[in-house]
Design an enzyme around this catalytic site. Sequence first.
Site, short mmCIF file in Angstrom:
data_model
loop_
_atom_site.label_atom_id
_atom_site.label_comp_id
_atom_site.label_asym_id
_atom_site.label_seq_id
_atom_site.Cartn_x
_atom_site.Cartn_y
_atom_site.Cartn_z
N HIS B 71 0.83 -1.21 0.00
CA HIS B 71 0.00 0.00 0.00
C HIS B 71 0.86 1.25 0.00
O HIS B 71 2.08 1.17 0.10
CB HIS B 71 -1.01 0.00 1.14
CG HIS B 71 -0.42 0.01 2.52
ND1 HIS B 71 0.22 -1.06 3.08
CD2 HIS B 71 -0.38 1.00 3.45
CE1 HIS B 71 0.62 -0.76 4.30
NE2 HIS B 71 0.28 0.49 4.55
N HIS B 160 -7.58 -1.17 5.52
CA HIS B 160 -6.46 -0.30 5.92
C HIS B 160 -6.48 1.06 5.23
O HIS B 160 -6.86 2.04 5.83
CB HIS B 160 -5.14 -1.02 5.72
CG HIS B 160 -3.96 -0.26 6.24
ND1 HIS B 160 -3.85 0.10 7.56
CD2 HIS B 160 -2.84 0.20 5.62
CE1 HIS B 160 -2.71 0.77 7.74
NE2 HIS B 160 -2.08 0.85 6.58
N GLU B 206 1.30 -8.44 9.79
CA GLU B 206 1.58 -7.26 10.61
C GLU B 206 1.05 -7.53 12.01
O GLU B 206 0.21 -8.41 12.21
CB GLU B 206 0.88 -6.02 10.04
CG GLU B 206 -0.64 -6.03 10.18
CD GLU B 206 -1.21 -4.71 10.71
OE1 GLU B 206 -0.65 -4.17 11.69
OE2 GLU B 206 -2.21 -4.23 10.15
ZN ZN Z 1 -0.06 1.34 6.50
ZN ZN Z 2 2.64 0.13 7.98
#
Ligand code: ZN
Ligand code: ZN
Lengths: 662, 653
Positions: B71, B160, B206
Site C-alpha cells: 500500500h 487499511h 503485521e
Molecule cells: Zn499502513
Molecule cells: Zn505500515
Amino acid sequence: MKFTCLSKGGGFNFPSCHILHICGFRILFDAPLDLSALTIFSPVPVGPDGLSGEEALCCRDLVHAEPCYKTVKNLHLWDASFIDVVLISSPMGMLGLPFLTRMKGFSAKIYVTEATARLGELMMKDLVSVHMEFRQFYGDEESAFPQRMKWEELDQLPSRLKEIALGKDGEELGAWMTLYSAADLKDCVQKVRTLKYGEETCYNGTLVIKAVSSGLEIGACNWAINSPKGDIAFISNSIFLSGHSMDFDYHALEGNDLILYSDFSFVHTMDDLDSEFNSASGTDSLRSLASADGILEERGKLAFVCSCAVDAVKTGGSVLIPIDRLGVVLQLLEEISASLDSSNLKVPIYFISSVSEELLAFTNVIPEWLCRERQEKLFSGKALFGHVELMKEKKLHVFPAVYSTESLMNWQEPCIVFCPDWSLRLGPVVHLLRRWCGDQNSLLVLENGIDTELALLPFKPIAMKVLQCSFLSGINLRKVQPLLEILQPKVVLFPEDLKQVSSGESMPFSVLHYSENETLLISSLKSSEVELPMELATQFHFKKLKQEHISVARLKGELLVGNGKYQLISGSKQADQKCRPVLCWGSPDIETLLAALSQRGIKGTVGGGTMDSKFENVSVVHVHEPNRACIEIRVTTSVVTAADEDLASQISDAICSVLAST
Amino acid sequence: MAIDCLVLGAGQEVGKSCVVVSINGKRIMFDCGMHMGYLDHRRYPDFSLIPNSQGRSSGFDDAIDCIIITHFHLDHVGALPYFTEVCGYRGPIYMTYPTKALAPLMLEDYRKVMVERRGEEEQFTSDHIVECMRKVIAVDLKQTVQVDKDLQIRAYYAGHVIGAAMFYAKVGDSAILYTGDYNMTPDRHLGAAQIDRLHLDLVISESTYATTIRDSKYAREREFLQAVHKCISGRGKVLIPTFALGRAQELCILLEDYWERMNLKVPIYFSAGLTIQANMYYKMLISWTSQKIKETYSTHNAFDFKHVKNFERSMIDVPGPCVLFATPGMISGGFSLEVFKHWAPSGMNLVTLPGYCVAGTIGHKLMSGKPTKIELDKDTHIDVRCQIHQLSFSPHTDAKGIMDLVKFLSPKHVILVHGEKPKMASLKGRIQSELGIQCYDPANYETVSIPSTNYVKAVASDAFVRSCLNPNFKFLKSSTEDEHNSSFKSRNCMPRLQVIDERVLEGILVLEKSQKAKVVHQEELLLMLGEKKHTVQHAYCCPVHIANLDSTDHIDGCLWLRLFSTILSDEFPEGNVQDFGGHIQVESFHMSICLKDSCPYRIDDNPQNRSECLNCCCTWSVEDEKIAWKIISILKNFQLEFNKRSTWSTRHI
Ligand SMILES: [Zn+2]
Ligand SMILES: [Zn+2]
Ligand SMILES: [Zn+2]
C-alpha cells in the site's frame, strides 16, 4: 468431451452460442439476443394510406404488434436444468440470460466479469424500459393498436420478413419470446457470480475457470478452463489493441490443450480476404500481431464520422447516432466534441437513454478494465473519459428520455444525439428519426451488420443522409495463424466457414471443424494427475515385485478434489489397526508356507492333496501346535480355520507373506 | 527445499517494512519502506544484505525476481524510488491500481518536506519518482498474475487504506501470504479484509496491535462527532491535522454524512491544494471502497464532498465556527502548525489528534499530559486552552483480527512483523499455544527458514478416479464457506471434495523404471501384472452350547438364526446385520446353521456335547476379522446371554 455450436450469431451485437460437455458438466457459452430481427416489427402505427408496392416491401408489410425478441433457437432444444455452468463473454452475450434464469429448474452457476455484469444489466434495463415505453405510447389494448398483422399470421408475411422470423428452415418460431420483466432481470443479475480479469474460480472442485480480457468491449472476455481432462481456451471475438477496453490478453491463453475458436467476425469480412492471406503468414504478421494498424484504422473511421457530423451541423442539420457499442460511443463523444471545438461550432451533444447517467458514471470508475492509455489518465489524476469534462462544461447533456422535462427545457437544434436502439425500432431513435428523416441536411450514422433498407422502411421517404460504417469486431483473419502459433494448442476447433483459412498443412496442431447444431466429439486430451506430498510419499511401504522393474505401494491418506486437481493428504484419523496387505496374488508354495508358519511358532503337517467337487486341486495343512487349526489351499483361495483369533491371524499373515502382495 | 525470509525492516518495530522471501529458487521483496524515525542510513532497509546481490554487474536484477508493494504508506513504499533509481533495480514491481496512483503523491509530498522544509540533501528527485512509477505493473484484486513461468502472485483486499492489499505468492507447490497492513473491520470508506482459504506454508502478518482488543468503532466515531458538534455549537473552530490520503477522506465522509443528517451549515474546509486533488483519484477508485459507497456512486459519488470548500490563509482569523482539515498530521510543521498557533489559545476551539504521533511533534506533546503551554523554540510559545480530542480508531486489525486470520488460513508457519517487540512475543505465544502453529518474530536482518511443500506427481488411472468419485454414503462434500469464523468474510469459496473412506486405500502407487509414477486401482494392478488374485478366507464352524436342546430345535435351525440375528442387531446398531433367512451377513461375515455331520471347518468337534450343540458355520475375509471374532465370542457366550434374556426371548419366539 463434446462440443456443440448452437448459433454462429451475427456479428458484434449477436455473439455466437455454444455448449461444451466436459468432466460430466455442461457449459453454455453466452446467451445472446438477435436484436436485428426486431426490424420485422413496425415501430409506429401506419395509416391505411401507405401504398403497397407489388415487388418492394412497404411499411404496412411489417408486423404491427408489440415486439417479441428472438433468442437462439437451438438453445431451447436443451433442458435448461441440465446446464451446469454459463459463461458470459460480453454484455451482448448476456441480453438473453433472463430468459434462462427465469426457467424452472435452471440452477447453473453463471460467471460474468464484473464490468460485463454491470454493462449487461444497464443494457437490459434500457431494453425493458424502451419496451415499456413502446407499450405506453401505443397501448397494449387491441383497439389502440391497429393490428393489421397478427403474430399468428406469420405465413402471410413477405418472404423476406418470413425468413427473419422463421429462419431459413422455417423452424425458428420457437426462438421468439416476449420480453422479460424488470423483476426477471433483477433476479437474473442476482444470480450471476462476478469475476475480475484473471481471477480464478473453481466449479465443483473440478473446473478452474478464468476470464481473460478479449479487447472487444469493456469487460468482454475469453475463457481459460482447466480441468483434469485437459486445459481449454475459448476465444470469442477479440481485438488486439483497443482505444477503450483492455487489450486482448492472448498470452494468458498460451499452452492450453484445446482452443475453441469462436470469433465469427470474419464471416462479414471474408469477401475482403484475398490472396494476401497466404503471403502474409509467418514472422511478419507475428510481429504485427498487436500492431497499431487496427487501432489506426479505427481512429480513421471515427475521424471520418466526425467530419461528416461537422459537415451536417455546418449546414444546419442534426446528427443522429443510434449506436449501442459503448466503446465507439465513448470515443465518438470525445472526438466529435474536439472536432466541433476545432471548427468553432457551439452545438450541444445529447446522450439520451434511460441508463445514460449510470452508464457514463460507471465508465469513469473502472480503470482496471480499460486500455493502457486510459489507465495512464488515472495515474495522472485525470478523468478516464472525456465525457466527464464535457458534462461539466455543459457541452454534453444527459437525458433519460426524449420527452423528459430536462430535455424539453434544454433542447436546441441543430444538435448531435447519441441514443439506442440500433435496430431503429425502440426508444428515442424512433422519435428523432421521424423528426429528421425528411431533412436533407441531417445525418444518420448506422452500424454495419444491419439490413439498412429494412431498418429504414418505416421512415421512408428519407431525405436525410445515411452513413453506415463498420467498426472492428474481431481478429483479422491474417492474424489467426500467427496467433495460434503463439498459443501452441494441441487441438483447435474452427468454424466450418473458416475451412479455407485453417486447413493448411503447416499447422503444428490438429484442426477440427464445427458447424451449427452438430455435436463434435473430442477425445481425451490428458490423463488425470494425483499430487502426493513428499512427506506422505516417503512414508509409503514400497515393495519390489518379482517383475523386477516395478515397485508398488498402497496409498494412504485422504483424497482431496479441488482446484481441478486430485491431491492426496495425510489422513486425519491415525490408522491404529495393524496395516494388513489387502491384495495378494499368485499361489502359495506349501513348503515355503510351512517354513513361514514354523517361524511364527506354528507347527503343522500336510494332508494328502485331494480334488474337491469342482475338480480343483486342494491341499490341506493340519496345524496342531499351538492349537488345532486347518488351512485349505486352492489356486486362488486359501481358507484358514482356527478357533482363536490370534492363531487365525498369525496363519493368514504367514500365507500373505509367502504370496506377492501389497 | 526451504523458504527463507530475510527481514530487512519492520522486524520487531514499525517502520521501513521490507521482507525478502526466497521460495523454491525465486526471490520476492515484499514492501520497500522507509523509517520516519531516522534521518541517517537507518531510514532505508540495508539492501546489501540481499543474497547474490553483491559482486555482480546486474546487481539486484538477478537477486530479486519481483517487488510487491502492499500500500501507499511511506513505511511500505518510501524507499522504492531509492532502490530502483539509485540502487538500480530494474525488475518488475507490482502494486494495486490505487497504490500506483497514490504512492507518487505520498512520495512527492515526503520528498518536498525533506528538501524544502528540512533543507536536506534529497535522496531521490521528482524525476526519480516518475521513472520509478513507470516501471510499476498495476494489478487488480484476486487477479492471478504470472510473474514468470514458475511464480504466481495474487492480491486480496486488505482494508487499511484505499488499494491496500495482502499478497499471495506461489512458486511450484509452495505458497505464502504477506499481509502488509490490514483491517478486519470495515470503516466509513473501506471494507474489511477478504481472503480465500488458501493452502499456505507461511503467513507473514503485521502485528501493530498485537495485544489490543478494540470495541465497536461506531462508539468512537460518535464521540468524535459529538466533540466536533459541541465545539461548533459554541461557535468554536475545529482543526483536524491530517495527511492528504486516507484518514482525511474517512473523516470527511463521516462529517458530510453527519452534516446531512443534522442539517448543519457550518463550513468544512480543506487547506489549500491538499485533499481536493486526492479526491479526484478516490472518485475513480470507487470499486476499492466500501460496499455502501459502491452502491451509491452513480447518483452521488461519496467523494464529491458537498460541504467542503477550499480554505485561504486570510480566513484563519475570520470569526465564526468552522471545521478545517490541514496538513501535515501530527502538527509537525507547515500549515496545520500555523493554524494551531492562532486557534490553540481559545478555549472555544477544538484540535483532534490521530491515534499515533511521532515523538518530537506537537501532536505528541499534546498527547502526553495536558500541557497549557507549548514551547516552539526559545523565544516563542503557544498557550494551549483549546479542547483536545484524540481519535481512537485505527485502520489496523486488532489482536482478535490477527488470530482470526491465522486461524482461518491455518498456515504451517507464521512470521510476525510490523509491531512492538514485547507485544509481538505475547501474540506469538498465543498463536503457538492456541492454534498450534509454529510462529516467529524475527528482528531486523534475521533470516527465518522453514521447509517448503513439494508434491510428487503421479498419473491417475480413470478406474481409480472413478472409483473414488463415485458417490456413496460416506462421501463428504466440504466447502470452504466457513461457519467457524463469522467475523471473517471469505467471498470466493473454492468448493472442495474430500474422499476419506477406504476407496483411497484401494489405490496403488506404481513406480516403473523410466516411466512416470502411476496410481491405479488395485484391480487394475493385477491386470497390469497378468496375475490372479489370491483370496485368504477365514472359516470356523462354531459350536453354540444350548442346554436341553431337543432334536426338533436342532432341525429347525432357522428359529435359532432369527434369535442370533436379533441379538447381533443389538450388538451392531449401525444396521449392518442382514438376515437373509438361510444365513446372516455382517459385511463379509457369513453365518449359517451347519447340519453336516462332519464339517471341514469344525475344529473342536466334541461328539459328547453334540446333543447340546448347535453348529454355526462362519466364513469371512481378513478385512472383517474384528467383527468376525466379536460375533464368535457372542456365540460362544450364548448360553449366558440366553439365560439373561430368557424372558425376553420366550416372548418373542
Ligand atoms: Zn499502513
Ligand atoms: Zn505500515
Ligand atoms: Zn460347518
